[in-house]
Every structure is written in C-alpha cells, then in structure tokens.
Design an enzyme around this catalytic site. Structure first.
Site, mmCIF file in Angstrom:
data_model
loop_
_atom_site.group_PDB
_atom_site.id
_atom_site.type_symbol
_atom_site.label_atom_id
_atom_site.label_comp_id
_atom_site.label_asym_id
_atom_site.label_seq_id
_atom_site.Cartn_x
_atom_site.Cartn_y
_atom_site.Cartn_z
ATOM 1 N N GLU A 185 -5.245 -8.709 -0.850
ATOM 2 C CA GLU A 185 -5.883 -8.506 0.659
ATOM 3 C C GLU A 185 -7.365 -8.250 0.003
ATOM 4 O O GLU A 185 -7.733 -7.355 -0.806
ATOM 5 C CB GLU A 185 -5.505 -7.106 1.174
ATOM 6 N N GLU A 212 0.819 -1.323 0.078
ATOM 7 C CA GLU A 212 0.041 -0.060 0.124
ATOM 8 C C GLU A 212 0.703 1.158 0.203
ATOM 9 O O GLU A 212 0.762 2.220 0.789
ATOM 10 C CB GLU A 212 -1.022 -0.060 1.081
#
Ligand code: AHR
Length: 518
Positions: free
Chosen positions: A322, A197
């Site tokens: 995810e 991220e």
C-alpha cells in the site's frame, strides 16, 4: 557538485501557478551494458478494496445496469485497465480484509447477505462482488491475483477453507461447491496475505504476537502441488514501526513466508489530522509532498538492511503493498469513501516512487498503489456513467516498458538541489532499464515546482542517436482532469537528440518524461 537554488518571493506567492524560471543543470552517465536486477512487473500492481466507490460503481455495476458492462463489469473501466497492462491486483482489503468472511461473497448473488462496511462509511455491503467476481476481473484484465486473508475476525479453519475452495483440484466438498458456483478449474491465487496492518485496524497486535499467529495459521494453509501462492506476512508502516515489524517478523517467522509487506502513505503536511488538500494547494505543499514522498527511499533502504542481516540469502521479499498520496476528504463528500482528485503532483509522486522502487528491485518485487479506482491516488475516477483517466494513470502507462525490464545503473555526475525548510530535494530523479523488447528506456522526473531542468546524459556502451517518447506536465501545479474537461493533463510526444556526444533533455518543472533510446 551541489547547486543550491533559492525559491524567489514571486514563485512562493504564485501559489499553484507554474512559473518557468532559471534552469537547473543536471548531468548523468548511463552504461547501457551494465545490467542490474529485474524490475518485477508487479511493482506496478494495484490495490482494490471494498471501500467507497472503488468496486461498486467504479468497477462493478451489476448485469442489469444502464452503464455498458460485460457480466456486471463496466466496459470503459476494464478497457482502460487492460490498456494500462495492470500486472497484479490486491483484494479485498486493507482494513476491510480483516472483517471479510469469504462465504458471504459466493453463490447466488440474490441470496448473499448484506453486511455493514464498518471501516468505510458504514454503508451496506451487498457482497455482490465476491471471490468469483474478483478472479473474473483479474482474468479480464490479464492481471495476477493477490488475496488478503482475514486474520482479525476469522479463524485458521475459515482461512484454510477459503484457500481450499479457491485452489483445490480434488473431489472435495469445497472444490465441488466452487464447481457448482460455476468455476470448474481452480482459481490462480498468486499471492496470499495473512491479515493486514495487524499493528492497527487488523487487531492492534505486537509484532511478536502476530509472528506467532502467522506461524500457527500458515501451518494449515495447504494447497495442491503447483497451486501454492506466495505467502505474505503483514508488516509495518512508516519509519520506526516499519523497521520494528520487519525485524521481528524476519527473525520469528521461520517458515511459510515469502515476503513481508510494508505500507507508506504520502501526506502533504505529514500528519493525519490535517493532511493537506488534493487541489488548490500552495507551492509549499507541493514541496512538502515531494519531501514526504521521497522519505520512502530511506525507509526502504533501512528495512532492506534489516533483512540483509536477518535473511542474508535474500529469500524474503519486501512488498510495499500500500502506498500513494492521501489528502483531506473533499467538502461535501463522505469522508469514509477516501475520494480525492488527482493532479500533475500525483503523477510526479507516482513516477518518483517508481524510480525508487526500481533502485531496490532486488528485494522489492511488488508494490500496490492505493487504490485503483475512485479511492485515494486512483488511476480512474467515475461519476455514474462517466469515467476519466487521472494523471497517475498516465504515469503508469508511460512506465509500462519498465515492467519485467532489467534495471540499468545511472550515475549522477552533477545534481541541482532545492532547499525546502530543513530538507533538501534533488531537482531530478532518473531511472533506466533494458526493456523486454531489448530497447533501452529512460524515465526522468523533474520534482521542482518552479524550475526547468537542463539534463545532459552521457551514454557508454551503445552508440545511440536520439530519444523518443512522451512527456507529461501541466501549466498549473494542481492541473487535473474533470468530467467536463477530461483531457487537460495528458502526455504529449517528446523527442530529443545527441548533442556533442550527450543526450540533452529540457524538462519542464513538474514533469515526467519517459523515452526509448535509438
Ligand atoms: O487504503 C486505505 C487503508 O489504508 C487500507 O484499508 C488500510 O490497510 C490502510 O490503513
């Protein structure tokens, strides 16, 4: 044909109680001889982060614990994970990965430094669980490994040395240090990601800047012949950010990249401030959860269109590393531990996502649900020495025949739809595949909170007589397993046969059904 069905006032008022009402009629056709892509087993991968009780207590209790363990790993959890045939595990994060320094987690456990887990609850991180423990876990379970490197606070040198420590078969100082720490042969690193991220907790970067860093760092990630992992660039999330990152990374990273990752979480209310509750939710939040989870279908499709343009040869994989449900923290629990209950709604969400991932199996070769134990949409919950299996665990277990199976195309002849506010959802989703054992498997998910579905399936290709497998459902929309009642939501045997040339399935509202065709 579209058959809109309105929710009655009674069903809306019933809150979480499941009412069985008028049936939806749905028809499909399946050609058992029309092969699609392979459904990579790693679509059923799991994410394990240093977060809450995900590792400490959930998996690792240390050797001198009163909880039954083997080398510090809890026996009950390891047994359940083996039975689940977990194909792949991603570690150590998540956001944690970009603050993880691998040297903290090797060598004599008594001498490892205690750090503060600044992302997740500010608790002490003893580093008892480190590189050797992760690979031992994966080997015990029989899973492939996905290590997420630290780009946020690390250096290219630190990352390159970690990879050398793990994979070198030479007489180098780092490889010898690994040997002194008890591991002669190199560890098998199957996948390695550079950061996580990067648009957020991994450094709040622009995709162009990340792409440059990726090219720079990846240059120095060297492994001996035969030990090269697949390298993953950390991509975007959700809708617009996902597309922007996929586009920029696939255009600018021109070497050493096997896949771009992508994250998408299902929030019942579609917003982070107030996400919605894990249990005790109204029917409207069942519906909005389903609407929100199905959005991933369109998001993946759009990302794959971008990749089709930028990488027509299909060299770059698209990994949803995810995903899962994310609810409000339970009152009285540490919010940073992301512990949540898991209901039949989670099982339906999981199965609906599997059916979507199968559809895109050509480029989607891996997904990791967040997370394996005690965190977010977990397979397993523990309370000290107690352990329970969640409805999501059972959804994964029922779908194991789809691991490395060959996708088959199912044509929808007639679908029933439900109108949820401005959105419309199909009543049922279906997926079929030819398993590695040569048998045909079918998975059917009834997404409706209230309506049963009468499903007819016409089979072309093979003469089949009946279907046998398991069905998972419950009598309340928030039915879940507790330590006092761990078997409330569990699959039961299910069987149906061919009637007038068609297989007929009666699917209860809020249910997952997986069968083998005979
Ligand atoms: O899964 C929990 C967190 O969600 C991960 O650490 C992070 O990558 C994401 O934002």
């Amino acid at each position: 044909m579209i058959k809109p069905v309105k929710l009655t006032l009674i069903s809306m008022l019933l809150m979480t109680s499941l009412s069985v009402k008028a049936e939806h009629q749905v028809t499909f056709t399946l050609n058992t001889n029309q092969d699609g892509p392979r459904i990579n087993k790693n679509i059923y991968g799991q994410f394990v982060e240093h977060l809450g009780r995900g590792i400490y207590e959930g998996i690792w209790v240390s050797k001198n614990s009163n909880i039954a363990n083997t080398n510090g790993f809890r026996n009950d959890v390891i047994k359940a994970l083996k039975e689940l045939k977990v194909p792949l595990m991603r570690w150590p994060g998540g956001c944690f990965a970009d603050e993880y320094h691998w040297r903290d987690g090797i060598g004599d456990p008594a001498k490892r430094p205690t750090k503060v887990n600044t992302h997740w609850g500010g608790v002490e991180e003893t580093n008892e669980f480190g590189t050797h423990e992760f690979f031992e876990l994966a080997e015990m379970v029989g899973a492939e490994t996905y290590v997420n490197g630290n780009l946020g606070t690390g250096t290219p040198r630190e990352m390159a040395e970690w990879l050398e420590y793990m994979t070198s078969d030479k007489n180098s100082t780092l490889a010898n240090e690994r040997r002194q720490n008890g591991r002669e042969a190199p560890f098998k690193v199957d996948y390695f990601a550079i950061g996580n991220e990067a648009w957020g907790c991994g450094g709040h970067m622009r995709p162009e800047y990340y792409a440059d860093l990726y090219m720079h760092w990846a240059t120095f990630l060297k492994t001996p012949k035969g030990h090269r992992p697949k390298f993953i660039a950390s991509g975007g999330s959700g809708n617009a950010r996902g597309l922007e990152w996929t586009d920029v990374l696939s255009k600018n990273i021109t070497r050493n990249m096997d896949a771009i990752s992508y994250h998408y979480y299902t929030l019942p209310k579609g917003q982070w401030q107030e996400k919605g509750k894990a249990i005790d939710f109204p029917v409207s939040e069942w519906n909005s959860t389903i609407v929100n989870t199905l959005k991933i279908d369109d998001y993946i499709a759009k990302n794959l269109q971008v990749l089709e343009q930028n990488d027509p040869e299909g060299k770059i994989g698209f990994y949803v590393d995810e995903w899962g449900t994310w609810y409000d923290a339970e009152p009285g629990r540490e919010p940073g531990f992301l512990y949540q209950q898991n209901t039949i709604r989670d099982a339906v969400v999981a199965a609906a996502n599997f059916n979507i991932f199968h559809k895109y199996a050509e480029r989607v070769h891996m997904t990791n649900i967040a997370q394996m134990v005690n965190v977010l949409q977990a397979m397993i919950l523990t309370d000290k020495e107690k352990m329970l299996l969640t409805p999501t665990y059972y959804a994964y277990q029922m779908y194991t025949p789809f691991q490395d199976a060959t996708a088959l195309t199912v044509h929808t002849e007639q679908m029933a739809y439900e109108k949820i506010g401005d959105d419309t959802i199909p009543a049922v989703t279906i997926s079929a595949a030819k398993g590695q054992d040569g048998n045909t498997y079918l998975a059917l998910v009834n997404l409706s909170a209230t309506e049963t579905s009468d499903v007819f399936l016409t089979l072309n290709g093979e003469k089949l007589k009946y279907a046998k497998g398991q069905q998972l459902t419950a009598n309340k929309l928030d039915a879940h397993n507790t330590f006092a009642n761990p078997n409330r939501v569990k699959p039961v045997d299910y069987q149906t046969k061919v009637k007038s040339g068609k297989l007929n399935f009666n699917l209860p509202a809020a249910s997952v059904t997986v069968v083998k065709l005979y």
